[in-house]
Enzyme design. Structure first.
Site, PDB file in Angstrom:
ATOM      1  N   THR A 135      -8.504   2.458   9.589  1.00  0.00           N
ATOM      2  CA  THR A 135      -8.566   3.275  10.808  1.00  0.00           C
ATOM      3  C   THR A 135      -9.582   2.768  11.835  1.00  0.00           C
ATOM      4  OG1 THR A 135      -7.901   5.177   9.478  1.00  0.00           O
ATOM      5  CG2 THR A 135      -8.816   5.646  11.647  1.00  0.00           C
ATOM      6  N   HIS A 183      -7.977   9.997   4.096  1.00  0.00           N
ATOM      7  CA  HIS A 183      -7.346   9.031   5.001  1.00  0.00           C
ATOM      8  C   HIS A 183      -7.605   9.427   6.458  1.00  0.00           C
ATOM      9  CE1 HIS A 183      -4.544   8.178   1.489  1.00  0.00           C
ATOM     10  NE2 HIS A 183      -5.096   7.015   1.773  1.00  0.00           N
ATOM     11  N   GLY A 184      -7.622   8.452   7.327  1.00  0.00           N
ATOM     12  CA  GLY A 184      -7.757   8.739   8.755  1.00  0.00           C
ATOM     13  C   GLY A 184      -9.201   8.991   9.149  1.00  0.00           C
ATOM     14  N   GLU A 206      -2.161   5.842  -8.535  1.00  0.00           N
ATOM     15  CA  GLU A 206      -3.098   6.877  -8.076  1.00  0.00           C
ATOM     16  C   GLU A 206      -2.998   8.138  -8.914  1.00  0.00           C
ATOM     17  OE1 GLU A 206      -3.067   7.554  -3.841  1.00  0.00           O
ATOM     18  OE2 GLU A 206      -3.764   9.615  -4.071  1.00  0.00           O
ATOM     19  N   GLY A 242      -9.217   5.668   2.162  1.00  0.00           N
ATOM     20  CA  GLY A 242      -9.909   6.388   3.225  1.00  0.00           C
ATOM     21  C   GLY A 242     -11.292   5.830   3.436  1.00  0.00           C
ATOM     22  N   GLY A 243     -11.377   4.487   3.516  1.00  0.00           N
ATOM     23  CA  GLY A 243     -12.679   3.812   3.591  1.00  0.00           C
ATOM     24  C   GLY A 243     -13.322   3.815   4.971  1.00  0.00           C
ATOM     25  N   ASP A 300       0.849  -1.191   0.000  1.00  0.00           N
ATOM     26  CA  ASP A 300       0.000   0.000   0.000  1.00  0.00           C
ATOM     27  C   ASP A 300       0.894   1.253   0.000  1.00  0.00           C
ATOM     28  OD1 ASP A 300      -2.366   1.470   0.250  1.00  0.00           O
ATOM     29  OD2 ASP A 300      -2.371   1.338   2.446  1.00  0.00           O
ATOM     30  N   HIS A 301       0.608   2.200  -0.892  1.00  0.00           N
ATOM     31  CA  HIS A 301       1.369   3.462  -0.948  1.00  0.00           C
ATOM     32  C   HIS A 301       2.881   3.284  -1.000  1.00  0.00           C
ATOM     33  CE1 HIS A 301      -2.044   6.202  -0.555  1.00  0.00           C
ATOM     34  NE2 HIS A 301      -2.552   5.335   0.314  1.00  0.00           N
ATOM     35  N   ASN A 338      -9.983   0.407   0.657  1.00  0.00           N
ATOM     36  CA  ASN A 338      -8.961   0.392   1.693  1.00  0.00           C
ATOM     37  C   ASN A 338      -9.594   0.821   3.007  1.00  0.00           C
ATOM     38  OD1 ASN A 338      -7.293  -0.118  -0.449  1.00  0.00           O
ATOM     39  ND2 ASN A 338      -5.824   1.480   0.039  1.00  0.00           N
TER      40      ASN A 338
END
Ligand code: ZN
Length: 289
Positions: A238, A184-185, A133, A214-215, A81-82, A235
């Site tokens: 968190t 994200h977060g 992305e 950022g799901g 990831d990333h 994804n």
């Protein structure tokens, strides 16, 4: 059984669902994610983000992820990831990851394009697939869940469907992370998602599987609309991480005065809570709930 990102995206496409992609930065998380997938009989993506390297090195957790995925009773993709540097992509591929995300979203377009083409060439040597992305989701993956941003984050740039069409064609990627309003977060204000971005990207790219980052913190209704529009990988981390933390806190709070705190009890409580949280998310992504 271990399969590639491309293969797992094909399963998602056939079923008309999104496959959950969960960060796996400790053994308990991997166990929770695989157990959830096996109990529900659903495919799953377990992934490790480069920015989590300080939590545990990829060279330590990566082989564990691959080993456990191979033994799983359901299709599993082990994904980076990333990934931000070629050295890191190479390390993941050598460990046996079957998918890598190259994230050049902060770079100028031409540089992102050039680097993504190189990432696709690297992955091809290992038979692995690539996610890239386009656009910017604003705040980057940190996993700490404390620096999320609201819908008005001005560093956020929505994905341009025309640019996406040309990017997908020139790079030959297998999945595209799109920016359409997620963050994200933790969300500081209610997310406003633009599903037309997803629909237009799909229409102009011969239905490239769209990835939603950022799901965490999106309503079940919005998840369903995202899947309907063409999101095939979500994804999610968190809220699962929070659920594990809450269970650990709760376990400690229930102890009587003077009772010893055993770490093994903490991580077993956290693992169970993460499993339940992941199961709920997976059911929503698969349209079961
Ligand atoms: Zn992300």
């Amino acid at each position: 059984m271990l399969i590639t990102l491309k293969e797992i995206m094909n399963i998602a496409e056939d079923k008309g669902i999104a496959v959950g992609a969960f960060n796996a930065s400790c053994l308990e998380a991997i166990e929770a994610e695989l157990a959830s997938a096996e109990e529900l009989g659903l495919p799953v993506i377990i992934q490790f983000a480069q920015c989590h390297e300080p939590w545990i090195p990829l060279r330590t957790i990566g082989p564990v992820m691959v080993n456990m995925a191979e033994k799983a009773a359901v299709p599993v993709c082990v994904h980076l990831d990333h990934g931000e540097t070629f050295d890191y992509l190479q390390e993941a591929l050598e460990i046996g990851f079957t998918g890598i995300m190259y994230d050049g979203s902060v770079l100028p377009y031409e540089e992102n394009l050039e680097n993504t083409i190189k990432a696709v060439e690297m992955a091809a040597k290992f038979g692995a697939s690539v996610e890239a992305e386009l656009g910017s989701m604003g705040k980057r993956e940190t996993g700490t869940g404390t620096d999320g941003a609201g819908a008005d984050d001005d560093t956020k740039i929505y994905t341009d469907p025309d640019l996406a069409a040309s990017f997908v064609e020139k790079t030959g990627i297998d999945a595209l992370a799109c920016s359409f309003g997620t963050t994200h977060g933790i969300y500081l204000s209610e997310p406003k998602l633009d599903f037309d971005v997803v629909r237009n990207v799909r229409a102009k790219t011969d239905n490239i599987p769209v990835v939603m980052h950022g799901g965490s913190g999106v309503s079940a209704e919005d998840y369903h609309r995202a899947v309907e529009a063409g999101v095939r990988k979500i994804n999610y981390f968190t809220y699962m991480d929070k659920a594990g933390g809450a269970a650990a806190k709760d376990y400690i709070r229930r102890l009587k005065d003077g009772e010893p705190v055993f770490f093994s009890s903490i991580y077993m409580a956290a693992r169970e809570a993460m499993k339940e949280n992941v199961k709920t998310a997976m059911k929503v992504f698969a349209g079961i709930e």
